[in-house]
Every structure is written in C-alpha cells, then in structure tokens.
Scaffold this active site. Structure first.
Site: not given
Ligand code: MRU
Length: 363
Positions: A264, A254, A64
């Site tokens: 995010n 994201d 993730r």
């Molecule tokens: O659902 P996830 O754990 O994939 O969410 C990740 C995030 O929101 C992070 O802050 C984002 O991907 C940036 S990672 C450098």
C-alpha cells in the site's frame, strides 16, 4: 470469520461523495475523470477520448487508487475500440494492443492487470460476434467491472463496520474512498458505512507525503460526506497512538500476496509497526481484485519508484535544494504478521494466513 453481513440502510449511490470516473455514452462514448492532481483547489474534469490520454492520466495520478485504476483501464480498452471498423479479428488484436500498452502505466496495483486480463478474456470469448456486437459486449464488460467494484465496496463497508466500536477514532493513510474506487471506497467505505449505521466516527488523516493524497483527497472527501476528521503529518502518528487516542487503523491495499503481505502507499508499513507497538488493531480493506495469489509473498510485489521531483518540490515550489539525491518508492509492503485482519467483500480474513485467504476467497 463468520460474522453477520446483513445489509444496512445505506445512502443511495447518488449520495456518493463524488464519482471519480464514469463512461459517457455508448460504444463511441468517452471516459470522464475528475483530475485528482488539481484537488482540493479545483474540481477539473477531463474527457478521455484516447487510450494515450488515459495512460497519461493513470501515470500522473489524475486517476489513482488501485480499484479506480483497474476500472479506468477496462474503459481504456473501450476507448481503443471507439469508431473502429473492420473485422472482429482486427478488433480482438486492438484489445490486446490497448491492454499491453495500458499495463505499462503503473506497476504495483494488481487491479490494473486484473481488469485488463478480464477484458482480454472477454475479447477472446467474443471473437465470433459481429464487430458491432463485439464492441457492445466489451463495453458491457467494462461497465460490469465498474458495477461489481461498487458492490464490493459496499460489502467491505458492512464487514468492516462490524469490527468497529460504537464510538471509533480511526487513523487512515492515503486515499481509499470514492476517489480511489468505483463506489464508496474500501477503508473509507468502512468509515462511511459505520457513520451511516449511526456510529460516531472520527478520522485522523495522515497527510501522506509526498503527494498528499491524505491531505488533499481524503480530507476533501470526508468533509463532503460530513465525517469529522483531523489532519496530521505522517510523523505524528506515534505520539497520537501513545496518547491512547486511536481505536483502529484502516488502510487499503494495492496488491496482496498469497500469504497476506500487503503493498500500500509508502508509510503504511510504519503505521503497522506503530500500531503493533501500541496494541492498536491494524485492518487492511481491499476487494478480491487486489489479491495476487500468483505471488507467494510480498517480496515479489513490484514497487513503483517515482520521480525525484515529487519529493524535492510541490506544485513548482522547492521543498529542498533542487539537486539533492532522492529515493521515492511509492509503496511499501506490510508483512501479514502485522495485520490484524483483511476485510474483503467475501468476509473477514483473520488471522491473516495463506490458508484463511484461500478459504475466504474460495480458491
Ligand atoms: O499512488 P496512489 O494514490 O494510486 O496510491 C493509492 C493507495 O495506496 C491506496 O491506498 C490503494 O490504492 C487502495 S485504494 C482503495
């Protein structure tokens, strides 16, 4: 925007807190992932030999974080080509098939689509190669995406560290470190770089309900790196800021729209509102692969909604009466007006505006 980006002495890559994903072997190799759903209790590694296993790993958050998802998907295309024989034209269509399938794993992080487009584009440009050369070239492209992400993280780290005071107390949300990227991370990369430069850094980590990426992953990573940290519940941020304890908020992204609105992990927007109220700088750290300049504003960013059970229970334990209705958006959008600066590998975007984004990204 024009500040020094001089290299600093940085721990070698071998000193990464962890390498969340790596390709093992040549064109018939496989993708090795640390199963992040098992942390912090278990360090369990998964070997992905098929695109279906990888799709499930992305969907269920075994791997993730926006940049890591993109890198994994690029390797996923190579998984589709494992042991494949036949004409190059047939291999090109295999690439398209894998890319279309992997693009359905999660909707918000644009890095997934960015990396898959790059693999499709590479395949189109290699259609005249022999099947064997084609497979080698596609693997090289995935490895390049991975290497470039490492370099982007290091540059983000250097730009970001220059914004912090000599002694910095920071709040972060979710996990944006080595577990979420191909390198040292984005927002956490800034923390690691500042620490490597000899600054005194302390990180308050939001637990990040409902899946606890802050508590389970960020604390695990920071502890491995030896960075002092304190875990808090998401609802404690206002009180912490009101006591004047926080110098900056550092988060990842994201997907960033052309006007700087940034998606995010859910809870980030609340953090930005609180930061503005308490006059704490709010920084978003993200590579250029997290920008989606095809979207004029954050309203157009697709927001993933996940299963109700992720809120009702955790690892088989009920946290609420089992049938309560639930709303579970995985991300929110922070308006550009609440972001002090966006730190990307090409520089610092400040103030956050459509024009400055285009200027720094060179678009
Ligand atoms: O659902 P996830 O754990 O994939 O969410 C990740 C995030 O929101 C992070 O802050 C984002 O991907 C940036 S990672 C450098």
């Amino acid at each position: 925007m024009n500040i020094s980006n001089a290299p600093v002495s940085f721990p070698p890559l071998e000193a990464l807190p962890v390498e969340a994903l790596s390709w093992v072997g040549g064109v018939d190799g496989f993708l090795r992932l640390l199963d992040q759903t098992r942390l912090p209790d278990l360090e369990d590694w998964i070997n992905c030999f098929t695109v279906e296993t990888l799709w499930e790993a992305i969907r269920s958050l075994r791997i993730r974080g926006a940049p890591a998802i993109g890198i994994a998907a690029a390797y996923g295309v190579c998984l589709q080509l494992r042991g494949k024989e036949g004409s190059t034209a047939k291999l090109v269509s295999e690439v398209h098939q894998a890319a279309t399938y992997l693009a359905t794993a999660r909707p918000t992080a644009v890095n997934l689509f960015w990396a898959l487009d790059r693999m499709r584009h590479c395949a189109a440009g290699c259609s005249l190669l022999s099947p064997e050369q084609f497979r080698v070239r596609l693997l090289e492209e995935a490895l390049t995406i991975h290497r470039e992400d490492r370099a982007m993280c290091e540059a983000i780290g250097r730009w970001g560290a220059s914004l912090l005071p000599e002694e910095a107390t920071i709040i972060t949300h979710c996990n944006t470190g080595a577990l979420a990227t191909g390198g040292i991370g984005t927002a956490l990369g800034v923390v690691y770089t500042a620490a490597a430069q000899g600054r005194k850094v302390h990180v308050y980590v939001d637990e990040t309900r409902p899946l606890l990426q802050g508590a389970r992953l960020t604390v695990w990573e920071l502890t491995r790196w030896g960075i002092p940290c304190t875990l808090i519940c998401d609802g404690m941020v206002a009180t912490l800021m009101a006591r004047g304890k926080i110098d900056a908020v550092l988060v990842g992204a994201d997907r960033i729209a052309a006007n700087g609105d940034s998606a995010n992990k859910i809870g980030t927007y609340a953090l930005a509102v609180l930061a503005r109220y308490h006059q704490v700088p709010f920084y978003v750290a993200a590579p250029s692969s997290s920008f989606d300049l095809t979207l004029a504003s954050g309203n157009q960013i697709p927001i993933e909604e996940r299963s109700a059970d992720e809120i009702r229970s955790f690892r088989g334990v009920n946290l609420a009466p089992p049938h309560v209705p639930v709303w579970n958006p995985a991300f929110d959008v922070t308006p550009a007006s609440l972001i002090t600066a966006i730190i990307c590998e090409k520089g610092i975007i400040r103030p956050v505006s459509r024009e400055n984004i285009a200027l720094v990204l060179g678009q």
